[in-house]
Design a protein around this motif. Structure first.
Motif, PDB file in Angstrom:
ATOM      1  N   VAL A  19       0.833  -1.200   0.000  1.00 50.84           N
ATOM      2  CA  VAL A  19       0.000   0.000   0.000  1.00 50.84           C
ATOM      3  C   VAL A  19       0.871   1.254   0.000  1.00 50.84           C
ATOM      4  O   VAL A  19       0.565   2.241  -0.664  1.00 50.84           O
ATOM      5  CB  VAL A  19      -0.953  -0.004   1.221  1.00 50.84           C
ATOM      6  CG1 VAL A  19      -1.637   1.341   1.403  1.00 50.84           C
ATOM      7  CG2 VAL A  19      -1.979  -1.115   1.074  1.00 50.84           C
ATOM      8  N   LYS A  20       1.993   1.211   0.723  1.00 50.48           N
ATOM      9  CA  LYS A  20       2.858   2.380   0.866  1.00 50.48           C
ATOM     10  C   LYS A  20       4.006   2.405  -0.150  1.00 50.48           C
ATOM     11  O   LYS A  20       4.745   3.383  -0.225  1.00 50.48           O
ATOM     12  CB  LYS A  20       3.462   2.413   2.273  1.00 50.48           C
ATOM     13  CG  LYS A  20       2.444   2.572   3.371  1.00 50.48           C
ATOM     14  CD  LYS A  20       3.120   2.491   4.712  1.00 50.48           C
ATOM     15  CE  LYS A  20       2.130   2.490   5.848  1.00 50.48           C
ATOM     16  NZ  LYS A  20       2.772   2.275   7.135  1.00 50.48           N
ATOM     17  N   CYS A  21       4.160   1.332  -0.894  1.00 50.61           N
ATOM     18  CA  CYS A  21       5.291   1.197  -1.805  1.00 50.61           C
ATOM     19  C   CYS A  21       5.342   2.345  -2.809  1.00 50.61           C
ATOM     20  O   CYS A  21       4.321   2.751  -3.367  1.00 50.61           O
ATOM     21  CB  CYS A  21       5.196  -0.135  -2.545  1.00 50.61           C
ATOM     22  SG  CYS A  21       6.626  -0.467  -3.585  1.00 50.61           S
ATOM     23  N   THR A  22       6.548   2.839  -3.034  1.00 55.22           N
ATOM     24  CA  THR A  22       6.717   3.969  -3.950  1.00 55.22           C
ATOM     25  C   THR A  22       6.974   3.533  -5.393  1.00 55.22           C
ATOM     26  O   THR A  22       7.064   4.386  -6.280  1.00 55.22           O
ATOM     27  CB  THR A  22       7.877   4.863  -3.465  1.00 55.22           C
ATOM     28  OG1 THR A  22       9.067   4.089  -3.394  1.00 55.22           O
ATOM     29  CG2 THR A  22       7.556   5.476  -2.124  1.00 55.22           C
ATOM     30  N   ALA A  23       7.094   2.228  -5.626  1.00 57.67           N
ATOM     31  CA  ALA A  23       7.295   1.755  -6.998  1.00 57.67           C
ATOM     32  C   ALA A  23       6.073   2.127  -7.839  1.00 57.67           C
ATOM     33  O   ALA A  23       4.942   2.086  -7.359  1.00 57.67           O
ATOM     34  CB  ALA A  23       7.504   0.241  -7.008  1.00 57.67           C
ATOM     35  N   GLU A  24       6.336   2.499  -9.089  1.00 59.87           N
ATOM     36  CA  GLU A  24       5.227   2.884  -9.962  1.00 59.87           C
ATOM     37  C   GLU A  24       4.267   1.727 -10.188  1.00 59.87           C
ATOM     38  O   GLU A  24       3.068   1.913 -10.289  1.00 59.87           O
ATOM     39  CB  GLU A  24       5.761   3.409 -11.295  1.00 59.87           C
ATOM     40  CG  GLU A  24       6.290   4.815 -11.172  1.00 59.87           C
ATOM     41  CD  GLU A  24       6.407   5.489 -12.512  1.00 59.87           C
ATOM     42  OE1 GLU A  24       5.600   5.191 -13.417  1.00 59.87           O
ATOM     43  OE2 GLU A  24       7.299   6.328 -12.644  1.00 59.87           O
ATOM     44  N   ASN A  25       4.815   0.540 -10.290  1.00 58.60           N
ATOM     45  CA  ASN A  25       4.012  -0.658 -10.508  1.00 58.60           C
ATOM     46  C   ASN A  25       4.395  -1.659  -9.414  1.00 58.60           C
ATOM     47  O   ASN A  25       5.575  -1.926  -9.194  1.00 58.60           O
ATOM     48  CB  ASN A  25       4.315  -1.218 -11.901  1.00 58.60           C
ATOM     49  CG  ASN A  25       3.473  -2.420 -12.229  1.00 58.60           C
ATOM     50  OD1 ASN A  25       3.035  -3.164 -11.359  1.00 58.60           O
ATOM     51  ND2 ASN A  25       3.258  -2.629 -13.515  1.00 58.60           N
ATOM     52  N   HIS A  26       3.413  -2.207  -8.756  1.00 62.45           N
ATOM     53  CA  HIS A  26       3.705  -3.167  -7.683  1.00 62.45           C
ATOM     54  C   HIS A  26       4.530  -4.355  -8.181  1.00 62.45           C
ATOM     55  O   HIS A  26       5.316  -4.925  -7.425  1.00 62.45           O
ATOM     56  CB  HIS A  26       2.416  -3.674  -7.040  1.00 62.45           C
ATOM     57  CG  HIS A  26       1.650  -2.610  -6.339  1.00 62.45           C
ATOM     58  ND1 HIS A  26       2.200  -1.810  -5.374  1.00 62.45           N
ATOM     59  CD2 HIS A  26       0.367  -2.202  -6.473  1.00 62.45           C
ATOM     60  CE1 HIS A  26       1.292  -0.967  -4.929  1.00 62.45           C
ATOM     61  NE2 HIS A  26       0.168  -1.176  -5.588  1.00 62.45           N
ATOM     62  N   PHE A  60       7.315  -7.074  -3.066  1.00 64.47           N
ATOM     63  CA  PHE A  60       6.097  -7.672  -3.587  1.00 64.47           C
ATOM     64  C   PHE A  60       6.421  -8.963  -4.346  1.00 64.47           C
ATOM     65  O   PHE A  60       5.718  -9.965  -4.204  1.00 64.47           O
ATOM     66  CB  PHE A  60       5.352  -6.678  -4.477  1.00 64.47           C
ATOM     67  CG  PHE A  60       4.022  -7.180  -4.977  1.00 64.47           C
ATOM     68  CD1 PHE A  60       3.002  -7.465  -4.083  1.00 64.47           C
ATOM     69  CD2 PHE A  60       3.794  -7.348  -6.327  1.00 64.47           C
ATOM     70  CE1 PHE A  60       1.775  -7.925  -4.537  1.00 64.47           C
ATOM     71  CE2 PHE A  60       2.577  -7.801  -6.794  1.00 64.47           C
ATOM     72  CZ  PHE A  60       1.557  -8.091  -5.898  1.00 64.47           C
ATOM     73  N   GLN A  61       7.488  -8.931  -5.126  1.00 62.41           N
ATOM     74  CA  GLN A  61       7.927 -10.130  -5.847  1.00 62.41           C
ATOM     75  C   GLN A  61       8.225 -11.259  -4.864  1.00 62.41           C
ATOM     76  O   GLN A  61       7.845 -12.417  -5.087  1.00 62.41           O
ATOM     77  CB  GLN A  61       9.176  -9.822  -6.693  1.00 62.41           C
ATOM     78  CG  GLN A  61       8.924  -8.880  -7.842  1.00 62.41           C
ATOM     79  CD  GLN A  61       8.122  -9.543  -8.953  1.00 62.41           C
ATOM     80  OE1 GLN A  61       8.221 -10.735  -9.170  1.00 62.41           O
ATOM     81  NE2 GLN A  61       7.328  -8.750  -9.646  1.00 62.41           N
ATOM     82  N   ARG A  62       8.915 -10.936  -3.762  1.00 62.29           N
ATOM     83  CA  ARG A  62       9.256 -11.931  -2.742  1.00 62.29           C
ATOM     84  C   ARG A  62       7.979 -12.491  -2.091  1.00 62.29           C
ATOM     85  O   ARG A  62       7.851 -13.695  -1.891  1.00 62.29           O
ATOM     86  CB  ARG A  62      10.180 -11.310  -1.708  1.00 62.29           C
ATOM     87  CG  ARG A  62      10.812 -12.314  -0.780  1.00 62.29           C
ATOM     88  CD  ARG A  62      11.924 -11.744   0.089  1.00 62.29           C
ATOM     89  NE  ARG A  62      11.516 -10.588   0.877  1.00 62.29           N
ATOM     90  CZ  ARG A  62      11.916  -9.332   0.676  1.00 62.29           C
ATOM     91  NH1 ARG A  62      12.753  -9.045  -0.319  1.00 62.29           N
ATOM     92  NH2 ARG A  62      11.493  -8.352   1.439  1.00 62.29           N
ATOM     93  N   ILE A  63       7.031 -11.639  -1.803  1.00 63.62           N
ATOM     94  CA  ILE A  63       5.760 -12.073  -1.199  1.00 63.62           C
ATOM     95  C   ILE A  63       5.039 -13.038  -2.136  1.00 63.62           C
ATOM     96  O   ILE A  63       4.515 -14.070  -1.702  1.00 63.62           O
ATOM     97  CB  ILE A  63       4.866 -10.852  -0.873  1.00 63.62           C
ATOM     98  CG1 ILE A  63       5.471 -10.056   0.272  1.00 63.62           C
ATOM     99  CG2 ILE A  63       3.446 -11.284  -0.540  1.00 63.62           C
ATOM    100  CD1 ILE A  63       4.837  -8.688   0.472  1.00 63.62           C
TER     101      ILE A  63
END
Length: 143
Positions: free
Chosen positions: A105-112, A118-121
């Protein structure tokens, strides 16, 4: 004595669930009033134990073994410790998942999809899904 509708109202279990629990030997009726099954007041404690055990993740077969044939609970400490340990592992896993979702939700990457966390999750989720599927195929059903 409680009839099945009174026991259902007091316990929150549907009458059909109570009949099922009777069919599998978790509770026992002592007679009938018309078409309604009758239970002794002591069945409330048994129903409470069943509810607690189901909430903790015990299967109906495990609960049946805990309750015993005479209705006196036989709560083996090693079984309870193992279930508590499994709950701890689940809590840890869910906490990690929650924290990961909050990060997304807080991630600053343009695309999750570009976010390394997120990749690790996603990789962890897929690995767990595969492991759970293998375990499910090898485990007999007892519910």
């Amino acid at each position: 004595m409680l009839d099945i509708s009174e026991l259902s109202r007091l316990s929150g279990f549907s009458a059909s669930k109570l009949r099922y629990y009777e069919d599998v030997g978790l509770i026992r009726s002592v007679g009938r009033r018309g078409l309604k099954r009758l239970y002794e007041n002591e069945v409330k404690a048994r129903i409470s134990l069943i509810a607690l055990a189901r909430t903790a993740g015990f299967s109906l077969l495990e609960i049946k073994e805990m309750i015993g044939t005479d209705g006196t609970p036989n709560l083996e400490r090693n079984v309870l410790v193992a279930k508590a340990d499994a709950l701890d592992a689940t809590i840890k896993e869910l906490t990690s998942l929650r924290d990961g979702l909050r990060h997304i939700v807080k991630c600053t990457a343009e695309n999750h999809m570009d976010c390394p966390r997120f990749q690790r999750i996603m990789r962890v989720a897929l690995t767990k899904k595969k492991t759970a599927a293998k375990g499910h195929r090898n485990r007999p059903s007892n519910d």
